[in-house]
Design a protein around this motif. Sequence first.
Motif, mmCIF file in Angstrom:
data_model
loop_
_atom_site.group_PDB
_atom_site.id
_atom_site.type_symbol
_atom_site.label_atom_id
_atom_site.label_comp_id
_atom_site.label_asym_id
_atom_site.label_seq_id
_atom_site.Cartn_x
_atom_site.Cartn_y
_atom_site.Cartn_z
ATOM 1 N N ALA A 89 0.818 -1.207 0.000
ATOM 2 C CA ALA A 89 0.000 0.000 0.000
ATOM 3 C C ALA A 89 0.854 1.261 0.000
ATOM 4 O O ALA A 89 0.385 2.332 -0.379
ATOM 5 N N MET A 90 2.115 1.146 0.436
ATOM 6 C CA MET A 90 3.000 2.298 0.514
ATOM 7 C C MET A 90 3.706 2.590 -0.804
ATOM 8 O O MET A 90 4.205 3.697 -1.021
ATOM 9 N N ALA B 67 -4.926 8.330 5.338
ATOM 10 C CA ALA B 67 -4.476 9.427 4.475
ATOM 11 C C ALA B 67 -3.260 10.118 5.075
ATOM 12 O O ALA B 67 -2.325 10.489 4.356
ATOM 13 N N ARG B 68 -3.269 10.300 6.386
ATOM 14 C CA ARG B 68 -2.137 10.941 7.055
ATOM 15 C C ARG B 68 -0.884 10.085 6.937
ATOM 16 O O ARG B 68 0.214 10.608 6.701
ATOM 17 N N LEU B 69 -1.027 8.785 7.077
ATOM 18 C CA LEU B 69 0.121 7.890 6.942
ATOM 19 C C LEU B 69 0.711 7.980 5.540
ATOM 20 O O LEU B 69 1.931 8.055 5.369
ATOM 21 N N GLN C 39 4.648 7.969 14.679
ATOM 22 C CA GLN C 39 4.712 7.089 15.846
ATOM 23 C C GLN C 39 3.321 6.814 16.407
ATOM 24 O O GLN C 39 2.991 5.677 16.761
ATOM 25 N N ARG C 40 2.514 7.844 16.471
ATOM 26 C CA ARG C 40 1.159 7.670 17.005
ATOM 27 C C ARG C 40 0.351 6.701 16.139
ATOM 28 O O ARG C 40 -0.308 5.791 16.647
ATOM 29 N N ILE C 41 0.425 6.907 14.839
ATOM 30 C CA ILE C 41 -0.352 6.053 13.933
ATOM 31 C C ILE C 41 0.151 4.619 13.987
ATOM 32 O O ILE C 41 -0.636 3.670 14.086
ATOM 33 N N TRP C 42 1.478 4.441 13.960
ATOM 34 C CA TRP C 42 1.993 3.077 13.895
ATOM 35 C C TRP C 42 1.856 2.344 15.224
ATOM 36 O O TRP C 42 1.757 1.126 15.252
ATOM 37 N N MET C 43 1.831 3.061 16.334
ATOM 38 C CA MET C 43 1.554 2.404 17.609
ATOM 39 C C MET C 43 0.145 1.840 17.622
ATOM 40 O O MET C 43 -0.106 0.750 18.140
ATOM 41 N N LEU D 23 4.571 9.328 4.548
ATOM 42 C CA LEU D 23 5.504 8.535 3.756
ATOM 43 C C LEU D 23 5.890 9.258 2.468
ATOM 44 O O LEU D 23 7.039 9.187 2.020
ATOM 45 N N LYS D 24 4.947 9.965 1.897
ATOM 46 C CA LYS D 24 5.239 10.755 0.701
ATOM 47 C C LYS D 24 6.260 11.837 1.017
ATOM 48 O O LYS D 24 7.162 12.123 0.218
#
Length: 576
Positions: free
Chosen positions: A363-364, A422-424, A402-406, A428-429
Amino acid sequence: MTRSDSRGEASWHRMPPVLGLLWVFALAACASDGSFERESFEEATGDDTPAERAGLGFTREGALERASPVGDERARQAEAARVVRELWEVAGARGAPGEAWTFDYQVHGGALTLLSFRRTATGQGAGAAVEWSGFSRELTRSLSTLVGVKPRRLRFTLERGLERWRFELETVRGPVAVHARTVPESLSGASGLLVSDALTVARQLLPASRVPWEGRVHERARLQFEGLRLHPEVELGVFEVREGSGRRTAPGSADLRMPVVQALLPFANAVGSRTVEVELEGRHVRGEAEPRWRVVAATTLEPSAPPEELRDLAREYRAMQEDILRHWREEVEDSARLAGVWSFEQLAYWYVGGFIAKGALGAMEAVAPTVVSVLGRGGAKAAQWFRTVLIRTPPAEREALQRIWMKVEAEGLVALEAGEQARLRSLLKGMEHRLRTPITDKYSKDKLREWARQEYFEVHQPRLAQALGKERLGTYQVHHLVPIEHAHLFPTRGVNAAENLVGMAREVHSSVNSVWTFVRTNTKSVSAREVEEIAHITHNHFGRWFHVLYDSSKSGAALASAEKAALKEVAAVLGL
């Protein structure tokens, strides 16, 4: 009769494979950073060395180094009390005389992780009711002295007599389970989200009106746990009628799901992605209005062991996962600040392992193809490369990631809302864009130089550091063959990779720097090809003084000649 459940996979709602977690550790061990010399990526140094795994804040056993101890005696007692409750919920509360069960747990540091349970004998009739107080009192007394803290597998054997349960506890052989916790905790009860997950799964496992009147059915299925959550999709397997004609079925109700839910919840107290295979029995007894459903066996499937050279990485990623889940259970808000006590190295190992293990790379790829291409190779060198990406990411964006991946670690990718997805992608972009942007901020450059010096003398060249001694060590410089200012021309390579670092005396470093100063003052920009050629020129002319003690009385004139010759060649490369 068999049945299966197949669903399409959305980009951010992909169910991880059974052995998904350790797929990252089974990737080719030859993946490495590209050399800044003329070797291809594949021809460069291949095997991970202790250099890439040193100084990461992990103990030799792969656990996190912590400023203060965790898991005290009270937590170990709470672990034992929780296990007693699990045995009661699965077997003790509904057992009939003659019934027998085995439960296997992994002990590690006083933490107890359920691995499997199985009913080994069926009971009949209805003996005297067993009270919770008597059940817990007898079993807790046994556990207080027998569990210990050393890594081992324990087997509880429960046999139901006419009036009470009898218990045995023994050590059984088996490897340390990769999903087992290592820090004892005073775990609270199951969260509302987890109970909701389990009810959803139980609804799929208990087919409406499928138990024959005065009959018995058997069912197998596989469930996927992710962090603290149970994936709502179920892989349904064999369903067979073992007793009864099937012409008439016993009515069911929602209340039938609770014994199944209570049997599933204990498997949430583990680490990472794991698959649990369950066996259920549905039985209707004459004179009763509804059938009874029970989970009569459940086993956490063990993934294949990673290759020997990648086991350190596997343990370190697991340690990060466990720390996240432990803090997430305690208080989500504090978990967001947890990363503040982690080093960039620890975070990089966590992200690399997590992105691959949870199937996020696909997806990334559209927004961060370079990041995906490097991380997809796996291994410690990918983590070291990603550390340099993190240092170039603005603090606010690092915190958001960090917040999202936790949350992903605790609840899985499926838990991310549309805005978080969308934020993730946006984060990454941004990383992808910065890979091709010159590093200009002082903090990033200073940190990269600090890491380079520390790793060069402590890991790559400790003998040189010892030979120099404390006083002379300060006069030696660590140089990047391709300078930090040109790292953006080589986005897939690690600027702090071992092959790009050389140690030299201050005098030699001054001459090498004069070459790059000449480049900087005579052209506005250089291509990647030109930078590589210039790096080769400096290596060819000054390489005799790399990684060695320098004697100015013997090398002063030669150094001056080398500088003059190098400048002449560089001018030719630049067309000056």
